[in-house]
Structure formats: C-alpha cells, structure tokens
Motif scaffolding. Structure first.
Motif, PDB file in Angstrom:
ATOM      1  N   PRO A 110       0.820  -1.211   0.000  1.00  0.00           N
ATOM      2  CA  PRO A 110       0.000   0.000   0.000  1.00  0.00           C
ATOM      3  C   PRO A 110       0.859   1.269   0.000  1.00  0.00           C
ATOM      4  O   PRO A 110       0.345   2.373  -0.116  1.00  0.00           O
ATOM      5  N   ASP A 111       2.170   1.112   0.114  1.00  0.00           N
ATOM      6  CA  ASP A 111       3.103   2.231   0.174  1.00  0.00           C
ATOM      7  C   ASP A 111       3.597   2.550  -1.235  1.00  0.00           C
ATOM      8  O   ASP A 111       4.377   1.798  -1.815  1.00  0.00           O
ATOM      9  N   ARG A 112       3.169   3.676  -1.796  1.00  0.00           N
ATOM     10  CA  ARG A 112       3.527   4.013  -3.168  1.00  0.00           C
ATOM     11  C   ARG A 112       5.032   4.207  -3.341  1.00  0.00           C
ATOM     12  O   ARG A 112       5.561   3.996  -4.419  1.00  0.00           O
ATOM     13  N   ASP A 113       5.733   4.609  -2.293  1.00  0.00           N
ATOM     14  CA  ASP A 113       7.179   4.767  -2.410  1.00  0.00           C
ATOM     15  C   ASP A 113       7.868   3.418  -2.601  1.00  0.00           C
ATOM     16  O   ASP A 113       8.873   3.327  -3.304  1.00  0.00           O
ATOM     17  N   ILE A 114       7.329   2.380  -1.995  1.00  0.00           N
ATOM     18  CA  ILE A 114       7.868   1.031  -2.199  1.00  0.00           C
ATOM     19  C   ILE A 114       7.645   0.604  -3.647  1.00  0.00           C
ATOM     20  O   ILE A 114       8.527   0.038  -4.291  1.00  0.00           O
ATOM     21  N   LEU A 115       6.464   0.870  -4.176  1.00  0.00           N
ATOM     22  CA  LEU A 115       6.164   0.475  -5.554  1.00  0.00           C
ATOM     23  C   LEU A 115       6.998   1.263  -6.563  1.00  0.00           C
ATOM     24  O   LEU A 115       7.242   0.784  -7.667  1.00  0.00           O
ATOM     25  N   ASN A 116       7.448   2.453  -6.193  1.00  0.00           N
ATOM     26  CA  ASN A 116       8.257   3.266  -7.101  1.00  0.00           C
ATOM     27  C   ASN A 116       9.748   2.945  -7.047  1.00  0.00           C
ATOM     28  O   ASN A 116      10.525   3.555  -7.771  1.00  0.00           O
ATOM     29  N   LEU A 117      10.139   2.009  -6.218  1.00  0.00           N
ATOM     30  CA  LEU A 117      11.540   1.607  -6.200  1.00  0.00           C
ATOM     31  C   LEU A 117      11.892   0.957  -7.540  1.00  0.00           C
ATOM     32  O   LEU A 117      11.039   0.332  -8.172  1.00  0.00           O
ATOM     33  N   PRO A 118      13.127   1.055  -7.974  1.00  0.00           N
ATOM     34  CA  PRO A 118      13.505   0.476  -9.273  1.00  0.00           C
ATOM     35  C   PRO A 118      13.737  -1.036  -9.186  1.00  0.00           C
ATOM     36  O   PRO A 118      14.855  -1.540  -9.303  1.00  0.00           O
ATOM     37  N   TRP A 119      12.653  -1.774  -8.974  1.00  0.00           N
ATOM     38  CA  TRP A 119      12.721  -3.237  -8.831  1.00  0.00           C
ATOM     39  C   TRP A 119      13.330  -3.893 -10.054  1.00  0.00           C
ATOM     40  O   TRP A 119      13.886  -4.996  -9.966  1.00  0.00           O
TER      41      TRP A 119
END
Length: 171
Positions: A110-119
């Motif tokens: 639910p944390d958008r900053d986690i989803l924006n990491l360069p996975w």
C-alpha cells in the motif's frame, strides 16, 4: 491479515506493509508463505528512501539539464544489489528455487514509495537485471495503493533501452 494478490502457478508475491515505526514488514508468498515473514532492519529501512531519492535524482537532474538520464552501470547494479539484500535475501533458502524461470514476481504494497523503487534493477542471476530477464516478469499492482490525498505524485517514466556495447571496440 495480509491479503495476497491471487494464487497462481509460477507466481511469487512480495507483500510489503509499513509498520508505522519507520520500517516495513514483508513476506514472500507462493499460494502459501515462502520462508518466514521479516521486518526490515532499521539500517536497511533508512536505506530505502535513499535508494528511491538517488534513482529519482537521475531523472530530475536530466530534466533540468534537458538531456536523457544516464547512469553508470555500476551505480545501477549497486541499487539492484541493495534491493536484493533487503527484500530477497531475508526470505531464506526456498526463495531461489522458486525464482527459477518462468516466474512472475509481484511486488505488492500500500506504500507508493515502495512500488516506485527500481525493482527492475534487482538481479536474480548475476549480470541479468529483472527488467532484462525474459524468464521472469515483474509487476506492481497500482490498484492496491492506499491514497491518502486521492492523487499520486508523478514519478519518472521508466523506459528500458538496450544498446549493444561491444567490448572489443572503442566505446
């Protein structure tokens, strides 16, 4: 009460939840938990926003200078290694077997900053980032985001460019 997005063959989900104490609790799932759930070490938790800022800075600096964002491959590899160390290694010994191709990896938070990491920079196989790995796909479901103010701040569009770099010729 972790809600995991679907349960399909060859799908692995990394579910990452904020703890409220400045860190995250995470767990890997393949229809059932893979290894133990873990909480990110406080040192690593401090590293995550730094990684995000460093990656975003590449795009912001390029935009200010009206040029394409370029980065040294070693710097991108370091980012991928840090993400691997934080989120993949704590899962234990079963995860590498489950990450064998073909597999779809789903990052859920639910944390958008986690989803924006360069996975896409994480390397399961040395020298092969997920963004270039034909045997593994990577997804982050945006529909699961918890939006406090109802809108997402724009982030850089990531376009993967693959250009040959022969080692036997002058660069």
């Amino acid at each position: 009460s972790t809600k995991v997005f679907g349960c399909f063959m060859n799908h692995l989900t990394l579910n990452i939840e904020p703890t409220g104490a400045g860190t995250w609790k995470a767990g890997w799932y393949a229809c059932a938990p893979v290894g133990p759930a873990f909480e990110l070490d406080p040192k690593d938790a401090q590293l995550i926003p730094e990684i995000a800022a460093r990656f975003l800075a590449l795009f912001e600096e390029a935009a200010r200078e009206k040029r394409r964002p370029l980065a040294a491959p070693g710097a991108l590899t370091e980012i991928g290694q840090a993400l691997h160390r934080c989120w993949f290694e704590p899962a234990g010994s079963d995860l590498p077997r489950l990450l064998r191709p073909p597999v779809r990896i789903l990052i859920q938070s639910p944390d958008r900053d986690i989803l924006n990491l360069p996975w896409e920079l994480v390397e399961i196989e040395p020298g092969l980032p997920l963004g270039c790995d034909a045997g593994r796909t990577l997804r982050t479901p945006l529909s699961e985001l918890r939006q406090s103010d109802g809108h997402l701040a724009p982030r850089p569009l990531r376009v993967l460019l693959h250009a040959p770099a022969p080692t036997d010729q002058h660069q």
